[in-house]
Design a protein around this motif. Structure first.
Motif, short mmCIF file in Angstrom:
data_model
loop_
_atom_site.label_atom_id
_atom_site.label_comp_id
_atom_site.label_asym_id
_atom_site.label_seq_id
_atom_site.Cartn_x
_atom_site.Cartn_y
_atom_site.Cartn_z
N GLY A 464 0.79 -1.21 0.00
CA GLY A 464 0.00 0.00 0.00
C GLY A 464 0.82 1.27 0.00
O GLY A 464 2.06 1.25 -0.04
N PRO A 465 0.16 2.42 0.07
CA PRO A 465 0.88 3.70 0.02
C PRO A 465 1.80 3.92 1.20
O PRO A 465 2.86 4.54 1.07
CB PRO A 465 -0.26 4.73 -0.01
CG PRO A 465 -1.43 4.03 0.62
CD PRO A 465 -1.29 2.59 0.22
N LEU A 466 1.43 3.40 2.37
CA LEU A 466 2.27 3.57 3.55
C LEU A 466 3.58 2.81 3.38
O LEU A 466 4.66 3.32 3.73
CB LEU A 466 1.53 3.08 4.79
CG LEU A 466 2.23 3.35 6.13
CD1 LEU A 466 2.23 4.84 6.43
CD2 LEU A 466 1.55 2.58 7.25
N LEU A 543 0.90 9.74 9.23
CA LEU A 543 1.07 8.32 8.93
C LEU A 543 -0.07 7.49 9.51
O LEU A 543 -0.52 6.51 8.90
CB LEU A 543 2.41 7.83 9.46
CG LEU A 543 3.66 8.45 8.82
CD1 LEU A 543 4.92 7.90 9.47
CD2 LEU A 543 3.68 8.18 7.32
N VAL A 544 -0.54 7.87 10.69
CA VAL A 544 -1.68 7.17 11.28
C VAL A 544 -2.91 7.32 10.38
O VAL A 544 -3.66 6.36 10.16
CB VAL A 544 -1.97 7.70 12.70
CG1 VAL A 544 -3.32 7.19 13.21
CG2 VAL A 544 -0.86 7.27 13.65
N THR A 549 -6.77 4.52 6.94
CA THR A 549 -7.54 4.55 5.70
C THR A 549 -7.15 3.39 4.79
O THR A 549 -8.02 2.74 4.19
CB THR A 549 -7.31 5.87 4.96
OG1 THR A 549 -7.54 6.97 5.86
CG2 THR A 549 -8.23 6.00 3.76
N ALA A 550 -5.85 3.12 4.67
CA ALA A 550 -5.40 2.01 3.82
C ALA A 550 -5.92 0.68 4.33
O ALA A 550 -6.30 -0.20 3.55
CB ALA A 550 -3.88 2.00 3.76
N LEU A 551 -5.95 0.52 5.65
CA LEU A 551 -6.46 -0.72 6.25
C LEU A 551 -7.94 -0.90 5.93
O LEU A 551 -8.38 -1.99 5.52
CB LEU A 551 -6.24 -0.69 7.75
CG LEU A 551 -6.78 -1.88 8.55
CD1 LEU A 551 -6.09 -3.17 8.15
CD2 LEU A 551 -6.62 -1.64 10.06
N VAL A 552 -8.72 0.16 6.11
CA VAL A 552 -10.16 0.09 5.84
C VAL A 552 -10.42 -0.25 4.38
O VAL A 552 -11.23 -1.14 4.06
CB VAL A 552 -10.83 1.43 6.22
CG1 VAL A 552 -12.26 1.47 5.70
CG2 VAL A 552 -10.80 1.62 7.73
#
Length: 685
Positions: A464-466, A543-544, A549-552
């Motif tokens: 993902g983006p993170l 970052l949080v 958001t990426a997790l959801v």
């Protein structure tokens, strides 16, 4: 008289009873493993809480593997045989009562340290998201059928055959190269849940436990390089939100399991407890015996063994090498059984040469730029979360005097919204890759990188983006922090691990879009340095925002197991939660009509003769309760003496197909192209 199992209440009552008994047996087995493992870890006296927990995790797996192999010698891998074996080992470990008080102290200290770290509101918010994600993964694994292609063709198939044979080993089956080619430890965990639970309902719990162990390992590695408790916790929680890691927590795959062993080995090597190197060696053996690509991690473990501290280097190095050799026993068995270390598994040819390897490495690195689950307008959920983050930080921080609330919130929101640029960045990366090879006259390497970067699935998604952002920025941050003496130099080794891993994969393997899952261990090690972001509060909060958001998006918009919940993109796909088994699995392995026919027409306790090829999903014939027994038919077979049903794959109808005798009558139905036979009543060959 006994209770009747027929009539309107009989079958449901029986199913409920079996489910309860299976759950109780699984719980009892887990308790026996946990008690013995905690006891052994306490006896070995690790210094840190993370080392203590990881030591117990490794000890539990070591017990399970040893007991399953011992039972397999006699064909005793049954529910009661496994419980008896685990009870015997647990009882032996409990004979020595020294150090029991230390267990309670360590657990209380760990809980206190966690409470203290969660005082950081960024960690608290992220912790809630991770716990919710893990809870969803566990519920998904328990409440819906496994439907990943690799899971059905590989992991569940081999575990199902072992359960049927009541032994781990080499089933007499020329139809499934996966069963014999790859090392067995991950599937041995799956086997244990099948045997104790009496169904495939619980198979996802193996990777869910590995998910927790991996997060603990990241925290332990962060503490080992000098991060504070909240900083180390932040790194561990950020890693736990990465899409492929979160997605696999509900599956019966083995990537999380292998990664958890490698990261545990790193943490145990750094711990100063006298027995820890040998526990690290056990973790190394478990990793090598779980997945072929774990071998790539051995050089990293060697570097850690040499740099962890100036004392006992020889012991640490010996533990790693001995553990790696011990874990390679399956490859030795392959050589003895089949004449090659991989049992002759057919791999694609790897184009030789340095330039070709560089091209494969660059294509893999480009795959890191992705936006899983952000389909259509759902991409703008990052903007929504950034706005909420800005409003929340301004509201909270403005209450504290002397703090630039608006500036802090605006900077955090700016970082949180960065992923909306990912599609444009990926387009530039793809174009740059093509132009590079065209410029040097290698048009043959100017191949489109491909892959839908918004697709979310446990076997093809990356980080993902993170992940893309922090793998680059984290390396710079770790180098600067190490130069200033703020962290141990091992932090730089951790940050460089993904770079080494991508290069190693590019040298030894053909290019795969789905190779991201092989990088879980190095990405987790790099994540141990990401807690440095806690020292810059706008960065930490931004970052949080990205992580949550990426997790959801990744979890709710899972392509293979969609939640059905509409976000910004409408309409939402049909929910996996309400999809019947035959459709959920059948659409993935391309035989929905076959699975429906077997589920609806073939009795749950039937014995089935199967004529299948390596391209056929044999596992689906077992059924969700694993009650059916399968007889794998050889070429030209005239009969399956104990079977009442027989199925012949479309791919198996050739000169190698069975030649069933007249006692078998062909059914008119041909579900998904398969031939179906039933034995005529009272007839035999």
């Amino acid at each position: 008289m006994g209770r009747s199992l027929v009539g309107r209440q009989g079958l449901p009552a029986l199913l409920r009873e079996r489910t309860v008994i299976g759950a109780l047996a699984l719980g009892a087995g887990a308790m026996l493993l946990a008690v013995g493992a905690v006891r052994l870890s306490a006896l070995l006296r690790p210094n840190g809480t993370a080392s203590f927990l990881l030591g117990a995790y490794v000890a539990a797996w070591l017990q399970l593997v040893v007991v399953l192999w011992a039972l397999s010698v006699f064909g005793w891998v049954t529910r009661w045989g496994l419980l008896a074996g685990l009870a015997l080992v647990c009882g032996a470990l409990l004979l020595d009562t020294r150090g029991w008080s230390d267990v309670g102290v360590r657990l209380r200290d760990g809980a206190g340290a966690l409470r203290g770290a969660l005082a950081d509101p960024a960690c608290a918010l992220l912790g809630v998201a991770v716990v919710a994600g893990l809870g969803y993964a566990v519920a998904l694994g328990l409440g819906t059928p496994q439907n990943d292609f690799d899971t059905i063709f590989d992991h569940l198939w081999r575990a199902g055959l072992w359960r049927q044979n009541q032994a781990v080993g080499y089933p007499e089956c020329a139809c499934a190269p996966y069963v014999n080619a790859y090392p067995p430890h991950g599937e041995m965990g799956v086997l244990a849940t099948m045997v104790l639970g009496g169904s495939d309902r619980y198979v996802g719990l193996v990777q869910a436990s590995a998910f927790v162990a991996l997060a603990i390992g990241v925290i332990g590695a962060g503490r080992a390089i000098g991060l504070g408790r909240s900083e180390a916790l932040l790194g561990g929680l950020l890693v736990a939100t990465l899409p492929v890691i979160a997605l696999q927590a509900s599956t019966a795959q083995n990537d999380l399991v292998a990664a958890s062993f490698l990261v545990a080995a790193v943490v145990l090597l750094i711990d100063r407890g006298r027995a820890m190197p040998w526990l690290a060696g056990a973790a190394t053996a478990l990793a090598v015996g779980t997945k072929v690509t774990a071998v790539i991690g051995i050089p990293v473990l060697v570097v850690v063994a040499l740099l962890a501290s100036p004392t006992r280097r020889g012991q640490r190095l010996a533990a790693v090498l001995v553990g790696a050799a011990a874990g390679a026993y399956w490859y030795v068995g392959n050589w003895w059984q089949a004449g090659s270390w991989d049992a002759g598994f057919p791999y694609e040819t790897v184009e030789p040469g340095v330039v070709a390897a560089v091209a494969r490495g660059l294509r893999s690195a480009a795959q890191l730029v992705e936006l899983p689950g952000a389909v259509g307008r759902d991409r703008w959920l990052y903007g929504v979360s950034a706005a909420l983050l800005l409003a929340g930080l301004v509201a909270v921080v403005s209450r504290r005097r002397g703090r630039p609330a608006l500036g802090l919130g605006a900077l955090a929101a700016l970082i949180a919204v960065l992923p909306v640029l990912t599609p444009d960045v990926r387009r530039y990366v793809d174009e740059a890759y093509l132009e590079l090879w065209r410029a040097v006259g290698r048009d043959d390497l100017a191949v489109s990188i491909g892959r839908d970067i918004t697709r979310s699935a446990s076997n093809v998604t990356w980080y993902g983006p993170l992940g893309a952002l922090l793998l680059v920025a984290g390396l710079v941050g770790a180098a600067v922090a190490a130069r200033r003496g703020a962290i141990h130099p091992l932090g730089v080794v951790f940050a460089l691990a993904p770079v080494y891993w991508i290069a190693a994969l590019a040298v030894v393997l053909f290019y795969q879009d789905a190779a991201g899952r092989f990088l879980m261990a190095p990405v987790a090690l790099a994540g141990a340095t990401w807690g440095l972001a806690a020292r810059a509060r706008p960065l930490a909060w931004g970052l949080v925002g990205i992580a949550v958001t990426a997790l959801v998006l990744a979890v709710l918009n899972d392509t293979k197991r969609p939640s059905g919940l509409p976000l910004l993109e409408r309409p939402a796909p049909a929910s996996h939660w309400s999809t019947p088994r035959w459709q959920a699995q059948g659409s993935e392995v391309h035989v929905p009509d076959l699975i429906r026919f077997v589920d609806e027409r073939v009795p749950e306790n039937a014995r089935i003769g199967l004529a299948i090829t390596p391209s056929d999903p044999g596992y689906v014939f077992f059924g969700p309760a694993l009650d059916r027994r399968l007889d794998l038919l050889r070429a030209g077979a005239r009969d399956a003496p104990s079977a009442a049903w027989a199925f012949v794959s479309p791919a198996g109808r050739s000169s190698l197909a069975p030649r069933l005798c007249p006692a078998w009558q062909r059914e008119a139905a041909r579900p998904s192209g398969w031939e179906v036979y039933r034995r005529a009543p009272g007839r035999s060959c």
